[in-house]
Design a protein around this motif. Sequence first.
Motif, short mmCIF file in Angstrom:
data_model
loop_
_atom_site.label_atom_id
_atom_site.label_comp_id
_atom_site.label_asym_id
_atom_site.label_seq_id
_atom_site.Cartn_x
_atom_site.Cartn_y
_atom_site.Cartn_z
N GLY A 354 0.91 -1.22 -0.08
CA GLY A 354 -0.10 -0.05 0.09
C GLY A 354 0.99 1.16 0.17
N MET A 355 1.86 1.22 0.94
CA MET A 355 3.00 2.36 0.95
C MET A 355 3.57 2.58 -0.22
SD MET A 355 3.93 2.60 4.97
CE MET A 355 4.60 1.21 5.04
N VAL A 356 4.13 1.49 -1.24
CA VAL A 356 4.70 1.60 -2.07
C VAL A 356 3.76 1.97 -3.49
CG1 VAL A 356 5.88 0.07 -3.95
CG2 VAL A 356 6.44 -0.16 -1.79
N ALA A 357 2.52 1.64 -3.34
CA ALA A 357 1.55 2.19 -4.41
C ALA A 357 1.34 3.60 -4.06
CB ALA A 357 0.25 1.29 -4.14
N PHE A 358 1.46 4.08 -3.01
CA PHE A 358 0.84 5.61 -2.66
C PHE A 358 2.03 6.32 -3.15
CE2 PHE A 358 1.05 9.51 -0.23
CZ PHE A 358 -0.17 9.78 -0.16
N LEU A 359 3.43 5.87 -2.91
CA LEU A 359 4.55 6.53 -3.36
C LEU A 359 4.46 6.61 -5.01
CD1 LEU A 359 6.92 8.03 -1.99
CD2 LEU A 359 8.23 5.88 -2.49
N GLU A 360 4.05 5.70 -5.68
CA GLU A 360 3.82 5.26 -6.88
C GLU A 360 2.93 6.32 -7.36
OE1 GLU A 360 5.23 4.01 -9.37
OE2 GLU A 360 3.84 4.64 -10.96
N ASN A 390 18.23 14.00 -2.86
CA ASN A 390 19.32 14.37 -4.03
C ASN A 390 20.67 14.74 -3.57
OD1 ASN A 390 17.20 13.66 -5.68
ND2 ASN A 390 16.19 15.68 -5.82
N ASN A 391 20.50 15.48 -2.53
CA ASN A 391 21.96 16.07 -2.06
C ASN A 391 22.79 14.88 -1.34
OD1 ASN A 391 21.18 18.57 -2.13
ND2 ASN A 391 20.14 18.59 0.04
N SER A 392 22.39 13.93 -0.56
CA SER A 392 23.01 13.03 -0.41
C SER A 392 23.32 11.63 -1.37
CB SER A 392 23.07 12.34 1.09
OG SER A 392 21.61 12.01 1.24
N GLU A 393 22.43 11.47 -2.35
CA GLU A 393 22.14 10.58 -3.03
C GLU A 393 21.66 9.29 -2.40
OE1 GLU A 393 22.09 10.58 -6.57
OE2 GLU A 393 22.30 12.75 -6.59
N LYS A 394 21.46 9.62 -1.41
CA LYS A 394 20.86 8.21 -0.51
C LYS A 394 19.32 7.95 -0.72
CE LYS A 394 21.52 6.11 3.95
NZ LYS A 394 22.11 6.40 5.29
N ALA A 395 18.95 6.53 -0.98
CA ALA A 395 17.62 6.51 -1.01
C ALA A 395 17.04 5.44 0.32
CB ALA A 395 17.46 5.44 -2.38
N PHE A 396 16.04 5.76 0.46
CA PHE A 396 15.40 5.25 1.77
C PHE A 396 14.03 4.71 1.47
CE2 PHE A 396 17.34 8.92 3.15
CZ PHE A 396 18.53 8.52 4.37
N SER A 397 13.96 3.32 1.88
CA SER A 397 12.66 2.56 1.44
C SER A 397 11.51 2.84 2.29
CB SER A 397 13.15 0.98 1.61
OG SER A 397 11.92 0.31 1.34
N ILE A 398 10.31 2.92 1.79
CA ILE A 398 9.32 3.25 2.52
C ILE A 398 8.60 2.17 2.93
CG2 ILE A 398 7.59 3.12 0.56
CD1 ILE A 398 6.57 6.01 1.48
N LYS A 399 9.12 0.90 2.82
CA LYS A 399 8.58 -0.26 3.26
C LYS A 399 9.02 -0.42 4.70
CE LYS A 399 8.67 -2.95 -0.81
NZ LYS A 399 9.10 -4.23 -1.89
N TYR A 400 8.22 -0.91 5.38
CA TYR A 400 8.34 -1.03 7.07
C TYR A 400 8.90 -2.47 7.31
CZ TYR A 400 7.17 -1.39 11.77
OH TYR A 400 7.42 -1.59 13.28
N GLN A 401 8.75 -3.50 6.32
CA GLN A 401 9.26 -4.76 6.33
C GLN A 401 10.67 -4.68 5.89
OE1 GLN A 401 7.07 -7.82 4.74
NE2 GLN A 401 7.98 -9.33 6.30
N LEU A 402 11.82 -5.33 6.68
CA LEU A 402 13.08 -5.39 6.20
C LEU A 402 13.65 -4.01 5.97
CD1 LEU A 402 12.75 -8.34 3.32
CD2 LEU A 402 13.25 -8.68 5.60
N ASN A 403 13.27 -3.20 6.91
CA ASN A 403 13.84 -1.81 6.80
C ASN A 403 14.12 -1.43 8.43
OD1 ASN A 403 14.68 0.62 6.06
ND2 ASN A 403 12.68 1.09 5.11
N THR A 404 14.76 -0.31 8.55
CA THR A 404 15.13 0.07 9.87
C THR A 404 13.84 1.14 10.24
OG1 THR A 404 16.44 1.86 9.29
CG2 THR A 404 17.26 -0.19 10.02
#
Length: 435
Positions: A354-360, A390-404
């Motif tokens: 659901g969260m991935v779909a929202f981000l989509e 865009n500044n740090s070029e670091k991507a963060f996952s919006i998934k709760y599972q397998l994520n901190t």
Amino acid sequence: MAEASQTTDVSFTCQRCSMPLKLDESFRTVDARLCTEIAAPVVLLKPSSQDEPLVLPEPSTDDDTVCRKLTAPLRVVESENYTVVVGDNVHKEPGKFSQHFEMTARLFDVLTDQSEVEHPLCEECTDTLIDHMEKELSTAESEVKDYKRYLSERSDNDEESIEDLRADLAKLQAEEKELIETLHKVESERAAVFHKRDLLLQDKKRLEEDEKKHFKEYMDLKRQWICASDEKISVENQLAYAQAQLDLLAKTNVFNATFHIWHDGHFGTINGFRLGKLPDIPVDWKEINIAWGQTVLLMNSLAKRLSFSFGKHRLVPFGDRSYIEVVSEKGTEKLPLYHTGGLRFIYDVKFDLGMVAFLECLSQFKQEVEQRNKNFSLPYSMLDGKIRDNNSEKAFSIKYQLNTEEEWTKALKFMLTNLKWAVAYCSASSRDAPS
Ligand SMILES: [Zn+2]
């Protein structure tokens, strides 16, 4: 001298000093003829010559009403004009006394009438009277001389003065005629002026009435003007207030006002509800669910505003039970954007989807916005459920599972930030668009 004698039968008294008189012996010869001669008019006896003094009558100083005084102790006998005293021995010869007395009294009457001086008079009074009359005579003579001189002067200048007077008269008559003409002229002018004055008075009266009427109209209009001014001021105030309200509303962003996106430490917040979890700050799932419900509602509203649809996705805002429907050939799949806290393993998959779909959906919205306005872009790029700084070029996952939790929370915060920018774009576009 007047001296009463005891042997005298009849005694007259002086008409001035009342002294008894002793008549001269010549009175014994008085008879009717003498009386008639004396009684002839005085006018005939007047001197004809101018040089002789005029005999002027002496003004009477005695009061006629006063009785002539008598000498006592003799008997009183009344005559026509005189009161005489008569001795006792008179009775012895009544006829003789009467004749002689009457002649004498008549003589005195005549003298009194002609000289206008009371007679008889004693010698002293006569002298005094003569002195007095002489003084008056000299005064009168002096006056006569003055009159004569004046008369002669006048007669000398008569011819000349008459000519002069005639010339003066003619001049004065001409002047009078001229003045009369002037008078007539002035009178006609006066009449004309009076007529004009009457006309002007009528005009004045009419103008005064007009003035009253106009003043009343003026006051009416002024009152209306004051009322209208008050109304105008009132309307202007209302307009200013409405304008201020309009300005306030124009500046007001309905999305900003309704959906306040802010931050609380590491958390992004929407309307005060935190979105995310941290190990040391365990946010209740109920709060996270409400935050997600607000986020879905906002996203859905923005899409409606731009008349934009999300392809196969459909956002369903439903409070803390909001979700996303994914339409595919297999059918419609319902992906929840809420977490109940239980059944973690199974449930988390759909929550993550659901969260991935929202981000989509947000990514699609970003593309739409950037397509409409080349100068506009959201700060964080999104791809395959990840959001990139865009500044740090670091991507963060919006998934709760397998994520901190930290990274998930950060991804959610970035997502909210992108959403805030999307709100800003919609507000700007709605302001620029003609209403
Ligand atoms: Zn006298």
